[in-house]
Design an enzyme around this catalytic site. Structure first.
Site, PDB file in Angstrom:
ATOM      1  CB  CYS A   1     -26.842  -5.195 -14.447  1.00 45.53           C
ATOM      2  SG  CYS A   1     -25.732  -6.593 -14.818  1.00 45.53           S
TER       3      CYS A   1
ATOM      4  CD  GLU B   1     -30.415  -6.753 -14.203  1.00 51.48           C
ATOM      5  OE1 GLU B   1     -30.767  -6.253 -15.282  1.00 51.48           O
ATOM      6  OE2 GLU B   1     -29.268  -7.257 -14.025  1.00 51.48           O
TER       7      GLU B   1
ATOM      8  CE  LYS C   1     -29.353  -3.589 -17.404  1.00 51.48           C
ATOM      9  NZ  LYS C   1     -29.298  -5.067 -17.285  1.00 51.48           N
TER      10      LYS C   1
ATOM     11  N   GLY D   1      24.271  15.225   9.868  1.00 43.51           N
ATOM     12  CA  GLY D   1      24.612  14.706  11.182  1.00 43.51           C
ATOM     13  C   GLY D   1      24.134  13.277  11.298  1.00 43.51           C
TER      14      GLY D   1
ATOM     15  CB  SER E   1     -22.873  -9.777 -13.489  1.00 43.99           C
ATOM     16  OG  SER E   1     -21.728  -9.943 -14.272  1.00 43.99           O
TER      17      SER E   1
ATOM     18  CB  SER F   1      22.192  10.738  16.028  1.00 42.68           C
ATOM     19  OG  SER F   1      21.010  10.130  15.529  1.00 42.68           O
ATOM     20  N   GLY F   2      23.044   7.674  14.939  1.00 36.55           N
ATOM     21  CA  GLY F   2      22.762   6.292  15.296  1.00 36.55           C
ATOM     22  C   GLY F   2      21.298   6.063  15.570  1.00 36.55           C
ATOM     23  N   GLY F   3      20.479   7.096  15.308  1.00 33.37           N
ATOM     24  CA  GLY F   3      19.029   6.987  15.448  1.00 33.37           C
ATOM     25  C   GLY F   3      18.369   6.724  14.097  1.00 33.37           C
ATOM     26  CG  LEU F   4      14.549   4.448  13.838  1.00 38.25           C
ATOM     27  CD1 LEU F   4      13.112   4.394  14.322  1.00 38.25           C
ATOM     28  CD2 LEU F   4      14.773   3.405  12.757  1.00 38.25           C
TER      29      LEU F   4
ATOM     30  CD1 TRP G   1      11.122  14.996  19.333  1.00 34.09           C
ATOM     31  CD2 TRP G   1      10.145  16.112  20.988  1.00 34.09           C
ATOM     32  NE1 TRP G   1      11.720  14.603  20.509  1.00 34.09           N
ATOM     33  CE2 TRP G   1      11.128  15.269  21.543  1.00 34.09           C
ATOM     34  CE3 TRP G   1       9.391  16.929  21.853  1.00 34.09           C
ATOM     35  CZ2 TRP G   1      11.382  15.209  22.915  1.00 34.09           C
ATOM     36  CZ3 TRP G   1       9.645  16.855  23.209  1.00 34.09           C
ATOM     37  CH2 TRP G   1      10.627  16.013  23.733  1.00 34.09           C
TER      38      TRP G   1
END
Length: 638
Positions: free
Chosen positions: A170, A46, A115, A350, A197, A352-355, A470
């Site tokens: 401003c 400004e 302004k 189920g 400012s 499975s031991g997977g994520l 998938w």
């Protein structure tokens, strides 16, 4: 400019109060420097030509004339500098003095924006010198040309039709009804603010939040340039906290008290897509607005902007942990409601031991805790078959026991072999029938167990798998409530790790960490020497790439070429361009071909801004053609 990218900069200069010649020299010098670095929208503070703290010198005709002369000089000397440049000065017009932002482009002064809100409290007394520019509309002669002087000015780029810029000054931003609101509703997607400012304790944090939130509310980019060190005089000190924000995100903030510039690459396409997506956003008639065109060179903006390779996962550990806890609670609360509504006393899934199945079991355990029901009412079923390894089997069993759920084992080998005999399939042919028969048998088992127990099946499939298709249709594709349906694979990992880090049980944590270390696999093919032989990412590609593609495609609807360009930047040094292209083609091909699976998904909780529920975020025809998306990628390779 290609793909909607454009570089912007906010900068202060070494101001000498009331020395217009020196200040203009500095503006010209800095503008050239930033332009050479690729900035095409440049914003100075400004009253930068005179200095903000001139006080009663603003009444001096000598100062006003010098400011006008130096504005004309700046325009002339910056004629060969490509960019839209904003500078501030006091300007006498129709018997009043205004605090204005002047827009310069290729030697031409495009307009003066006054302004509107003049602070006259505390250390500010602008109303002593200036008049409000509210509703001002007119033209003034500058350099032999008629230049608009008005608050309602829009600057539109000829070469980049999506780019429209507007200015406020401003205090305008601090007001209850900032002019930038009207500017944005009239079509501006970049707001510049020329500010002075001063610094007081805590003001920097407030200022940052103000700029950031305004960019979010208006779905715009906001470039804030404020006075720096040279402006400090008498009781006031200025810090030069330049900010560049985009839709609620701080892209760049200058270090205070250093007279640094802030430079960042804006994504105008992203802003346009957001405005199209948000149904409550609408542009109003540009009543009273004047649009002035400006020109920029047609060029490819260097992608200096940070492109997050993991857009679903917060980078900060603290924020990531907070997000993980929130997501787990959303998932658990969704399942809790479904169990309450159906009056189910048991849940079956189920394991499975997977994520994915691990996360589903963790969520189910939390839901039962919230219901005040014992975890022994959760039945986790392990169903070993041809591809099951000792590692995943052991982890599945130990995890279930540690969580206090009921473990049930059903070996499905005989049932699957009987099925092969029934349909005449050779068990030595390891094709899609061989794999999917196992997946469907597992689903049948847990569905029937749920019927026996008066419970419901909790689905385990995640967002990434659904995006790629998938999942075995009417196999793991189906459940009575899919708790992971909108959680991408990259985030699944962090949710499981968060649980491991915070569960407070060393043995449980060790099991979870080993699951995290296990390759992602459906385990539908026989192992080799006891080790998983079927690794999902070898077949469909890295999930971190697919999650990146999915986010950019569904969240912002970017075209393939832009996603490819962004991915190259995000994964530079990790994947070669040809690898990215290969899996991007795979992503598009599978995403379009597998929509029929997503069109009949079971319910599941939405946890983020990207989801594929046919009842919510993705209303896509099952038989849409991918041709034009693939053709664009083919053209890039040519």
């Amino acid at each position: 400019m290609r793909d909607g990218f454009i570089k912007a900069a906010a900068a202060a200069i070494d101001v000498r109060v009331a020395d217009c010649i020196h200040n203009t020299d500095e503006i010209i010098k800095k503008a050239r420097e930033l332009s050479d670095k690729g900035a095409r929208i440049l914003v100075f503070p400004e009253l930068s030509i005179t200095g903000y703290t001139c006080q009663d010198l603003f009444w001096q005709e000598t100062l006003l004339n010098s400011a006008r002369e130096q504005l004309l000089r700046a325009a002339k000397e910056l004629e060969d500098v490509p960019g839209l440049i904003f500078v501030g000065l006091p300007y006498a017009y129709r018997g009043k003095l205004y605090n204005v932002a002047a827009a310069i482009n290729q030697g031409e002064i495009l307009g003066l924006v006054p302004k509107e809100y003049l602070p006259n409290y505390g250390e500010f007394y602008e109303a002593r010198h200036f008049s409000s520019g509210k509703n001002l509309w007119g033209y003034t002669e500058l350099g032999g040309k008629q230049v608009p002087v008005m608050e309602k000015l829009l600057f539109s780029c000829r070469e980049m039709p999506g780019l429209t810029v507007a200015a406020e000054i401003c205090e305008d931003l601090w007001a209850a009804a900032p002019p930038s609101v009207a500017h944005a509703m009239a079509g501006a997607n970049v707001i510049v603010n020329l500010s002075a400012s001063d610094e007081t304790v805590g003001k920097a944090d407030y200022r940052r939040e103000l700029v950031k939130s305004q960019s979010a509310r208006l779905l715009c980019a906001y470039i804030y340039a404020t006075a720096g060190y040279g402006e400090s005089t008498q009781d006031l000190v200025f810090g030069g906290q330049h900010l560049i924000c985009e839709n609620g995100v701080v892209l760049k903030e200058a270090e205070m008290f250093q007279n640094q510039s802030a430079e960042a690459v804006l994504d105008i396409n992203r802003l346009s897509e957001e405005r199209r997506r948000i149904s409550t956003w609408h542009e109003e008639k540009r009543e009273g607005y004047l649009t002035v065109e400006f020109s920029l060179p047609v060029e490819e903006t260097k992608l200096e902007r940070f492109i997050d390779p993991s857009p679903f996962v917060p980078d900060s550990r603290g924020e990531r942990e907070k997000r993980c806890n929130e997501i787990l609670m959303i998932q658990a609360m969704g399942l809790k409601k479904r169990l309450e509504h159906t009056r189910c006393q048991r849940a079956v899934l189920g394991i499975s031991g997977g994520l994915d199945s691990t996360l589903a079991l963790l969520v189910t355990a939390r839901a039962f805790d919230l219901l005040g029901m014992g975890r022994e009412h959760i039945t986790a079923v392990t169903m070993p078959c041809f591809g099951t390894t000792d590692r995943t089997y052991t982890n599945a069993c130990e995890l279930t026991r540690r969580l206090g759920a009921d473990l049930m084992e059903v070996d499905i080998k005989k049932a699957v072999l009987q099925h092969f005999s029934d349909i005449g399939h050779d068990e030595n042919v390891h094709d899609v029938t061989y794999e999917n028969s196992q997946a469907r048998e597992r689903t049948q088992v847990i569905m029937d167990i749920a019927n026996q127990q008066g419970g419901m099946v909790v689905g385990t499939g995640d967002l990434s798998e659904l995006a790629l298709g998938w999942a075995t249709y009417n196999g793991d594709h189906m459940s009575m409530y899919g708790v992971n349906a909108s959680v991408p694979k990259t985030l699944v990992r962090h949710l499981v790790r968060y649980y491991a880090d915070t569960c407070g049980e060393e043995k449980l944590s060790q099991i979870l960490l080993d699951i995290l270390d296990t390759p992602v696999s459906p385990e539908l093919l026989p192992p080799k020497d006891g080790v998983i032989s079927q690794k999902t990412e070898d077949l469909v590609g890295p999930y971190e790439l697919h999650d990146f593609f999915l986010y950019q495609m569904l969240r912002f609807h970017f075209r393939p070429g832009k996603i490819y360009r962004m991915a190259k930047a995000a994964f530079a040094g990790v994947y070669e361009p040809e690898v990215i292209m290969k899996w991007l083609k795979t992503f598009y091909s599978r995403f379009f071909a597998q929509q029929f699976k997503r069109s009949c998904l079971p319910d599941g909780p939405k946890v983020g801004s990207v989801a594929v529920s046919p009842r919510g975020d993705l209303r896509m025809p099952s038989d849409a053609c991918v041709r034009i998306w693939m053709e664009e990628l083919e053209q890039i390779q040519e």
